[in-house]
Design a protein around this motif. Structure first.
Motif, PDB file in Angstrom:
ATOM      1  N   GLU A 223       0.826  -1.211   0.000  1.00 41.52           N
ATOM      2  CA  GLU A 223       0.000   0.000   0.000  1.00 41.52           C
ATOM      3  C   GLU A 223       0.858   1.258   0.000  1.00 41.52           C
ATOM      4  O   GLU A 223       0.487   2.270  -0.601  1.00 41.52           O
ATOM      5  CB  GLU A 223      -0.941  -0.015   1.206  1.00 41.52           C
ATOM      6  CG  GLU A 223      -2.077  -1.008   1.004  1.00 41.52           C
ATOM      7  CD  GLU A 223      -2.804  -1.333   2.275  1.00 41.52           C
ATOM      8  OE1 GLU A 223      -3.635  -0.516   2.708  1.00 41.52           O
ATOM      9  OE2 GLU A 223      -2.524  -2.393   2.861  1.00 41.52           O
ATOM     10  N   LEU A 224       2.012   1.169   0.671  1.00 38.57           N
ATOM     11  CA  LEU A 224       2.920   2.318   0.624  1.00 38.57           C
ATOM     12  C   LEU A 224       3.454   2.525  -0.791  1.00 38.57           C
ATOM     13  O   LEU A 224       3.585   3.663  -1.256  1.00 38.57           O
ATOM     14  CB  LEU A 224       4.075   2.127   1.618  1.00 38.57           C
ATOM     15  CG  LEU A 224       3.770   2.589   3.041  1.00 38.57           C
ATOM     16  CD1 LEU A 224       4.803   2.058   4.028  1.00 38.57           C
ATOM     17  CD2 LEU A 224       3.719   4.117   3.122  1.00 38.57           C
ATOM     18  N   ALA A 225       3.745   1.420  -1.468  1.00 35.80           N
ATOM     19  CA  ALA A 225       4.227   1.524  -2.855  1.00 35.80           C
ATOM     20  C   ALA A 225       3.158   2.173  -3.734  1.00 35.80           C
ATOM     21  O   ALA A 225       3.454   3.043  -4.566  1.00 35.80           O
ATOM     22  CB  ALA A 225       4.593   0.142  -3.379  1.00 35.80           C
ATOM     23  N   ALA A 226       1.907   1.755  -3.528  1.00 35.93           N
ATOM     24  CA  ALA A 226       0.811   2.329  -4.309  1.00 35.93           C
ATOM     25  C   ALA A 226       0.659   3.821  -4.012  1.00 35.93           C
ATOM     26  O   ALA A 226       0.455   4.638  -4.917  1.00 35.93           O
ATOM     27  CB  ALA A 226      -0.477   1.575  -4.002  1.00 35.93           C
ATOM     28  N   ALA A 227       0.774   4.176  -2.739  1.00 41.39           N
ATOM     29  CA  ALA A 227       0.657   5.584  -2.358  1.00 41.39           C
ATOM     30  C   ALA A 227       1.768   6.409  -2.994  1.00 41.39           C
ATOM     31  O   ALA A 227       1.564   7.553  -3.400  1.00 41.39           O
ATOM     32  CB  ALA A 227       0.695   5.729  -0.840  1.00 41.39           C
ATOM     33  N   TYR A 228       2.967   5.794  -3.098  1.00 38.49           N
ATOM     34  CA  TYR A 228       4.092   6.478  -3.724  1.00 38.49           C
ATOM     35  C   TYR A 228       3.749   6.810  -5.170  1.00 38.49           C
ATOM     36  O   TYR A 228       3.992   7.911  -5.661  1.00 38.49           O
ATOM     37  CB  TYR A 228       5.339   5.604  -3.653  1.00 38.49           C
ATOM     38  CG  TYR A 228       6.570   6.278  -4.220  1.00 38.49           C
ATOM     39  CD1 TYR A 228       7.340   7.110  -3.425  1.00 38.49           C
ATOM     40  CD2 TYR A 228       6.945   6.090  -5.545  1.00 38.49           C
ATOM     41  CE1 TYR A 228       8.455   7.738  -3.928  1.00 38.49           C
ATOM     42  CE2 TYR A 228       8.054   6.717  -6.064  1.00 38.49           C
ATOM     43  CZ  TYR A 228       8.821   7.547  -5.254  1.00 38.49           C
ATOM     44  OH  TYR A 228       9.932   8.174  -5.749  1.00 38.49           O
ATOM     45  N   LYS A 229       3.149   5.827  -5.842  1.00 41.17           N
ATOM     46  CA  LYS A 229       2.794   6.032  -7.240  1.00 41.17           C
ATOM     47  C   LYS A 229       1.723   7.116  -7.375  1.00 41.17           C
ATOM     48  O   LYS A 229       1.779   7.954  -8.276  1.00 41.17           O
ATOM     49  CB  LYS A 229       2.318   4.718  -7.854  1.00 41.17           C
ATOM     50  CG  LYS A 229       2.261   4.786  -9.363  1.00 41.17           C
ATOM     51  CD  LYS A 229       2.317   3.439 -10.029  1.00 41.17           C
ATOM     52  CE  LYS A 229       2.458   3.649 -11.530  1.00 41.17           C
ATOM     53  NZ  LYS A 229       2.400   2.413 -12.266  1.00 41.17           N
ATOM     54  N   VAL A 242      17.395  -2.884   0.095  1.00 42.92           N
ATOM     55  CA  VAL A 242      16.137  -2.691   0.813  1.00 42.92           C
ATOM     56  C   VAL A 242      15.064  -3.569   0.169  1.00 42.92           C
ATOM     57  O   VAL A 242      14.850  -3.494  -1.037  1.00 42.92           O
ATOM     58  CB  VAL A 242      15.714  -1.204   0.774  1.00 42.92           C
ATOM     59  CG1 VAL A 242      14.343  -1.023   1.388  1.00 42.92           C
ATOM     60  CG2 VAL A 242      16.743  -0.354   1.492  1.00 42.92           C
ATOM     61  N   PRO A 243      14.407  -4.421   0.952  1.00 41.13           N
ATOM     62  CA  PRO A 243      13.526  -5.431   0.371  1.00 41.13           C
ATOM     63  C   PRO A 243      12.207  -4.901  -0.197  1.00 41.13           C
ATOM     64  O   PRO A 243      11.708  -5.443  -1.181  1.00 41.13           O
ATOM     65  CB  PRO A 243      13.269  -6.403   1.522  1.00 41.13           C
ATOM     66  CG  PRO A 243      13.590  -5.643   2.759  1.00 41.13           C
ATOM     67  CD  PRO A 243      14.625  -4.637   2.385  1.00 41.13           C
ATOM     68  N   ASP A 244      11.619  -3.882   0.419  1.00 38.53           N
ATOM     69  CA  ASP A 244      10.314  -3.455  -0.097  1.00 38.53           C
ATOM     70  C   ASP A 244      10.039  -1.989   0.237  1.00 38.53           C
ATOM     71  O   ASP A 244      10.820  -1.327   0.925  1.00 38.53           O
ATOM     72  CB  ASP A 244       9.189  -4.351   0.450  1.00 38.53           C
ATOM     73  CG  ASP A 244       9.143  -4.352   1.961  1.00 38.53           C
ATOM     74  OD1 ASP A 244       9.271  -3.278   2.568  1.00 38.53           O
ATOM     75  OD2 ASP A 244       8.993  -5.438   2.567  1.00 38.53           O
ATOM     76  N   ALA A 245       8.902  -1.504  -0.232  1.00 33.79           N
ATOM     77  CA  ALA A 245       8.577  -0.090  -0.061  1.00 33.79           C
ATOM     78  C   ALA A 245       8.354   0.282   1.398  1.00 33.79           C
ATOM     79  O   ALA A 245       8.497   1.435   1.789  1.00 33.79           O
ATOM     80  CB  ALA A 245       7.344   0.262  -0.879  1.00 33.79           C
ATOM     81  N   ASP A 306      -2.564   9.719   3.021  1.00 36.56           N
ATOM     82  CA  ASP A 306      -2.469   8.540   2.179  1.00 36.56           C
ATOM     83  C   ASP A 306      -1.189   7.799   2.541  1.00 36.56           C
ATOM     84  O   ASP A 306      -0.147   8.437   2.676  1.00 36.56           O
ATOM     85  CB  ASP A 306      -2.417   9.011   0.705  1.00 36.56           C
ATOM     86  CG  ASP A 306      -2.638   7.886  -0.281  1.00 36.56           C
ATOM     87  OD1 ASP A 306      -3.175   6.828   0.127  1.00 36.56           O
ATOM     88  OD2 ASP A 306      -2.293   8.062  -1.463  1.00 36.56           O
ATOM     89  N   PRO A 307      -1.177   6.487   2.743  1.00 32.58           N
ATOM     90  CA  PRO A 307      -2.255   5.517   2.530  1.00 32.58           C
ATOM     91  C   PRO A 307      -3.099   5.175   3.766  1.00 32.58           C
ATOM     92  O   PRO A 307      -4.149   4.558   3.577  1.00 32.58           O
ATOM     93  CB  PRO A 307      -1.492   4.275   2.079  1.00 32.58           C
ATOM     94  CG  PRO A 307      -0.169   4.377   2.754  1.00 32.58           C
ATOM     95  CD  PRO A 307       0.122   5.836   2.906  1.00 32.58           C
ATOM     96  N   ALA A 308      -2.695   5.530   4.970  1.00 29.46           N
ATOM     97  CA  ALA A 308      -3.549   5.224   6.124  1.00 29.46           C
ATOM     98  C   ALA A 308      -3.312   6.256   7.201  1.00 29.46           C
ATOM     99  O   ALA A 308      -2.188   6.722   7.385  1.00 29.46           O
ATOM    100  CB  ALA A 308      -3.266   3.833   6.670  1.00 29.46           C
TER     101      ALA A 308
END
Lengths: 418, 602
Positions: A223-229, A242-245, A306-308
């Motif tokens: 969801e953080l990745a989506a918010a970044y987009k 770094v493994p993920d957003a 965004d996102p929460a």
């Protein structure tokens, strides 16, 4: 072809393994059969498998009076106020609350029980991963839900361990400097130049609350990745290793000169002190909003960020294994949940600590403030507290905390040193 | 191995029971091994075995099984830079900076006070030891009040309030203020040790130098300084090790700029539950202290004293400062004001603020001293003079100081007695080293060790974690090096013949102790006890990991208030604590003489 196929198979099975591992972990959080001496105590105290779900409160009160005492290990200094209100209602029972903080509440319970010392009756603390996995799943505490509240508390708030109060970690800004709307709408904005050195939080290494908050951010990497987009229109590019957003977000906060403070009070004051020209944003417990009333701060919540907008963390309450005063503990548990006469339609008047309001709220009283929510679904919000329902929430996940928490912590140690 | 072992052991045991000093030596040797050596072994073991929380990384591991996992994490893993190397460098830099600054200030002050005609020496002398009586982080609190900037948001510091300028980060937080504030506290060690040594240097030695044509500076450098080297060496060791273990000041001033030291990393590791990492760091700290002491003894030689006291005439002549007299007096006066009065005034001022950050004279209140509990005013806490929590903590602090001092006084005397009377034996040397051992444990490391050891019971001994007894125990052990030193030097002055004379007349050992030894060593005894009392009252690093709400002491409470941003309460309680320590010290001095001089002998 074969190689990539093999890799793919490997990846899938690894993924499956992880999922299964997760399932196994989730299944692991199960209370095993109690050892004989604990079983004998459960039987005498009518708890655990001997708890029929029907409680004779006259009988419990009588036995509690005979016990005459209840000892509470708590992570909240306000529990002392609950204890004295309890003693006013039940003058024959001496309630003593030790405010130990969450880490020490858990540690002390474990260490004492390991040494065969059973001193404590009520253990009430946050720390989802440890409470479920290290206390409950190891027979160190027993769940008890007073029967009159069973139907008023949603299942997720009473299983596997009863929740006493729900609180949340949020981002807060200075409502005086930004009277119309919050300065940002997306969490990623806080990792950019204008907010360099302008985001503060209490050290997650010294605060279980923020530790859970940070870890839950990591958990919601997608969801953080989506918010970044949504914010930049581009896919996020992860830094080396770094493994993920989720981790990337933490990393960028830190690299944007995040200011780490020693206490939640200081972090709330940092964003909320009036008269600041360029006030920071703070990340921390929503309940510090109370300082708006008691210390003249002007904090406001980022209600739609965004996102929460909030990360909910529960504070559990349970009866300790082989508690010396199980009936007083039951009575105290019921007291913590407030009066049965309290309903969703009840109008509570300020000041809550006096008169009818106090009689209805009982053990909920010290926590009846914006940023807190009772586990019951029939308790009204305090003035200013209805923002709770409007804010999109993530909830701290005990299994994720237990499995991934230490890695998040290590990541923090590594990256915060700069 | 073989022959007359049976009779020999029997003989040894009989001999033991016939001589109380041997019995005492054996008793203290075993007790201290239990309290000092076993804990160390235990945490080394914990550091080398899997703990429950390691399972997140090594699900297959067996709790308690041998592993180098923690060592890897601390020394070579991805975390090592953050957990070990950077804090190590920071701690060493602070240690070196503070030591250089504190020892040079302390030595210079000592020289001015003892050897020159500086005016107001009496007043300066009394004031110069006051920083020693304050908790070391009082200056850090005061520094924050003065120089904090908008980096940490919230209320303004005094500097910003009056000048409208935000001090830069490097002045407000991190290495610079940590070194300055610690040096302004720890110079007292160097001052006491060096002035003690200077008192024994015959000025004729310097005059002899003058006759040989040495300039004033050359005399200082070639004659006086070498004679003072042992004292300066001790001051260096004492200061450096203290700094390695100090926690309060780096925690206060370091965190806002993410400046971590060894001690703060130990605190964080243990508090967050990764005890393995914390213990590895604690052991490293102990090893560093040992290495440092070793190097120091090698450099200065084992015999740490020159013979300066002879049977010939002894004279102290004061060197006239000439036209430097007044400027130097003003400089010292300024120094005293900024280290003693300014911090206390700042704290008092802070305790009177209605709103933190607004220092105007019209905006002061006594509420935080005498106000009643009520809602809507800083969480409704009552003023400090009406606050049960504070009174309870004050009572705990006083009890802690009293018990630790009393036990230490007795133990120090008996240990001194056992060491001096069995001098030359292995036992004597063993006891002397082990009584000195707690000195090498940096405070926070010893606290970490005791937290680990005493949280479970051993045999008949219950778990002491969370009890007041544990606080008394650790404070007593930590101060034993000082009191046993004073015990030894007191006993060295009492010739054996006095006791032998009494013994010939058939006077029992107990009676001999009460009639001869104790009366003759009272002043040393009281001095040792006074030191313990002061240290116990102002200690935080040592006990921060062991405090619980029911055993809360003043320093822990102040730390808590500071954390909760209740600046007025923090200021008021600190002021009360410091004034009580100074008050008790004055009282004792009045009856027994100067309590702090004993440090000069250690």
């Amino acid at each position: 072809m074969t190689l990539s196929k093999t890799l793919k198979t490997l990846a899938i099975s690894a993924g499956l393994g992880l999922m299964l591992g997760g399932l196994a972990q989730a299944q692991m959080a199960k209370q095993p059969a109690p050892p004989p001496e604990m079983d004998a105590w459960l039987k005498a105290a009518k708890l655990g498998s001997y708890d029929t779900g029907k409680h004779d409160w006259a009988e419990i009160e009588k036995l509690a009076m005979e016990e005459g005492e209840v000892i509470i290990y708590s992570a909240s200094s306000r529990m002392a106020k609950v204890a004295s209100a309890f003693m006013e209602k039940y003058p024959g029972i001496k309630a003593t609350s030790y405010d130990l903080g969450s880490v020490k509440t858990i540690e002390k319970t474990v260490r004492e029980q390991n040494a065969n010392l059973f001193n404590v009756d009520i253990v009430t603390t946050g720390g989802s991963g440890q409470v479920i996995h290290e206390l409950w799943a190891k027979n160190r505490i027993v769940n008890f839900v007073p029967d009159m509240f069973y139907d008023r508390i949603p299942a997720e708030n009473r299983e596997p361990v009863l929740i006493r109060v729900l609180e949340a970690v949020v981002f807060m800004y200075n409502g005086e400097a930004y009277p119309d709307q919050p300065p940002v709408n997306n969490m990623w904005e806080l990792t950019e130049e204008p907010w360099k050195g302008k985001v503060v939080m209490k050290d997650p290494l010294q605060s279980l609350t923020n530790y859970m908050g940070v870890a839950t951010l990591v958990q919601h990497a997608d969801e953080l990745a989506a918010a970044y987009k949504r914010h930049t229109g581009k896919d996020i590019v992860l830094s080396d290793g770094v493994p993920d957003a989720g981790y990337e977000y933490i990393l960028r906060l830190l690299r944007n000169d995040l200011v780490i403070l020693k206490s939640g009070s200081k972090s709330a004051a940092a964003s909320g002190k009036p008269g600041q020209a360029n006030p920071p944003t703070s990340f921390g417990a929503m309940t510090y909003y109370r300082y708006n009333f008691s210390r003249g701060l002007v904090n406001a919540f980022y209600k739609d960020i965004d996102p929460a907008a909030k990360i909910i963390y529960p504070t559990f309450t349970a009866i300790a294994r082989q508690a010396p005063n199980p009936n007083a503990a039951k009575l105290f548990t019921a007291f913590l949940l407030g009066s049965t006469e309290l309903t969703a339609g009840t109008k509570l008047e300020k000041p809550y600590k006096e008169g009818r309001s106090a009689e209805l709220l009982l053990g909920l009283l010290p926590y009846f403030e914006p940023g807190s929510k009772s586990p019951r679904d029939d308790v009204p919000f305090p003035e200013g507290g209805d923002a709770w329902d409007a804010m999109k929430a993530w909830t701290v996940d005990p299994d994720f905390m237990f499995r991934e928490g230490p890695k998040v912590r290590d990541f923090w140690i590594q990256e915060s040193a700069g | 191995m073989g022959e007359p072992k049976g009779t020999s052991i029997y003989f040894q045991i009989r001999r033991l029971f016939n001589s109380p000093e041997r019995l005492l030596a054996v008793f203290f040797l075993s007790l201290l091994s239990l309290l000092v050596i076993t804990p160390l072994v235990e945490i080394v073991w914990d550091a080398l075995s899997y703990q429950e929380y390691d399972l997140a990384y090594r699900p297959e591991a067996e709790v308690g099984g041998f592993t180098l996992f923690h060592l890897e994490r601390v020394f070579t893993g991805r975390l090592s830079r953050a957990l070990f190397y950077k804090p190590l460098v920071n701690s060493l830099l602070i240690g070196a900076g503070v030591t250089v600054l504190a020892v040079s200030m302390g030595s210079a002050l000592a020289w001015l006070m003892v050897r020159t005609d500086l005016p107001y020496r009496g007043f300066f002398g009394a004031m110069a030891v006051v920083p020693y009586m304050m908790p070391s982080w009082v200056l850090a609190l005061a520094w924050m009040t003065m120089f904090k900037n908008d980096r940490i948001g919230g209320s303004d510091g005094l500097f910003t309030f009056y000048f409208g300028v935000q001090p830069p980060d490097w002045i407000a937080y991190g290495m610079f203020p940590i070194i300055i504030t610690l040096a302004l506290h720890y110079y007292a060690y160097a001052y006491l040790l060096v002035s003690g040594a200077l008192l024994t240097v015959d000025s004729e030695l310097e005059e002899a130098g003058a006759i040989c044509g040495l300039s004033r500076f050359q005399r200082l450098w070639r004659i006086t300084a070498p004679l003072l080297l042992p004292a300066i060496g001790s001051a260096v060791v004492l200061t450096f090790i203290r700094i390695l273990g100090t926690f309060g000041t780096p925690a206060l001033l370091g965190l806002p700029v993410r400046f971590f030291t060894f001690s703060t990393q130990i605190f964080v590791s243990l508090n967050a539950g990764s005890t393995g990492d914390g213990y590895v760091l604690a052991v490293v700290l102990v090893l560093m202290a040992i290495v440092f002491i070793y190097i120091n003894t090698r450099l200065l030689g084992v015999r740490r004293s020159f013979v300066t006291v002879t049977g010939k005439g002894f004279r102290q002549r004061r060197i006239p400062l000439g036209r430097w007299r007044m400027p130097l007096a003003i400089l010292i006066g300024f120094f005293i004001v900024s280290t003693v009065f300014a911090p206390l005034i700042l704290l008092a001022w802070e305790s009177l603020l209605i709103t933190p950050g607004e220092y105007g004279l019209g905006k002061l209140t006594l509420h935080f001293w005498i106000g009643e509990a009520g809602e809507d005013f800083v969480d409704g806490d009552a003023g400090v003079l009406r606050n049960d929590q504070i009174l309870a903590a004050l009572w705990n602090s006083l009890r802690l100081g009293f018990f630790a001092a009393a036990i230490n006084g007795v133990a120090g005397l008996l240990i001194g007695y056992a060491i001096v009377r069995t001098r030359g034996s292995m036992m004597s040397r063993g006891l002397e080293s082990i009584a000195f051992a707690p000195y090498i444990f940096p405070s926070i490391a010893l606290g970490a060790i005791y937290l680990g050891i005493f949280s479970t019971g051993y045999g008949p001994m219950p778990a002491l974690y969370g009890t007041f007894t544990l606080l008394v125990l650790i404070t007593t052990v930590k101060n034993l090096p000082f009191t046993s030193r004073t015990g030894i030097s007191a006993l060295l002055q009492i010739d054996k013949s006095l006791e032998e004379a009494a013994r010939v007349q058939g006077i029992s050992w107990i009676k001999r102790m009460f009639r001869i030894i104790i009366p003759m060593s009272t002043s040393g005894l009281v001095a040792g006890m006074m030191l313990t009392f002061i240290t116990a009252m102002r200690e935080l690093s040592l006990i921060i990991l062991l405090l619980t709400p029911s055993t809360m002491v003043m320093t822990g409470l102040i730390f808590g208030y500071e954390s909760e941003d209740k600046v007025q309460h923090a200021g008021a309680v600190t002021l009360i604590l410091v004034l009580i320590i100074i008050g008790v010290n004055l009282l004792v001095r009045r009856f027994f003489g100067d309590g702090l001089t004993s440090l000069r002998q250690s």
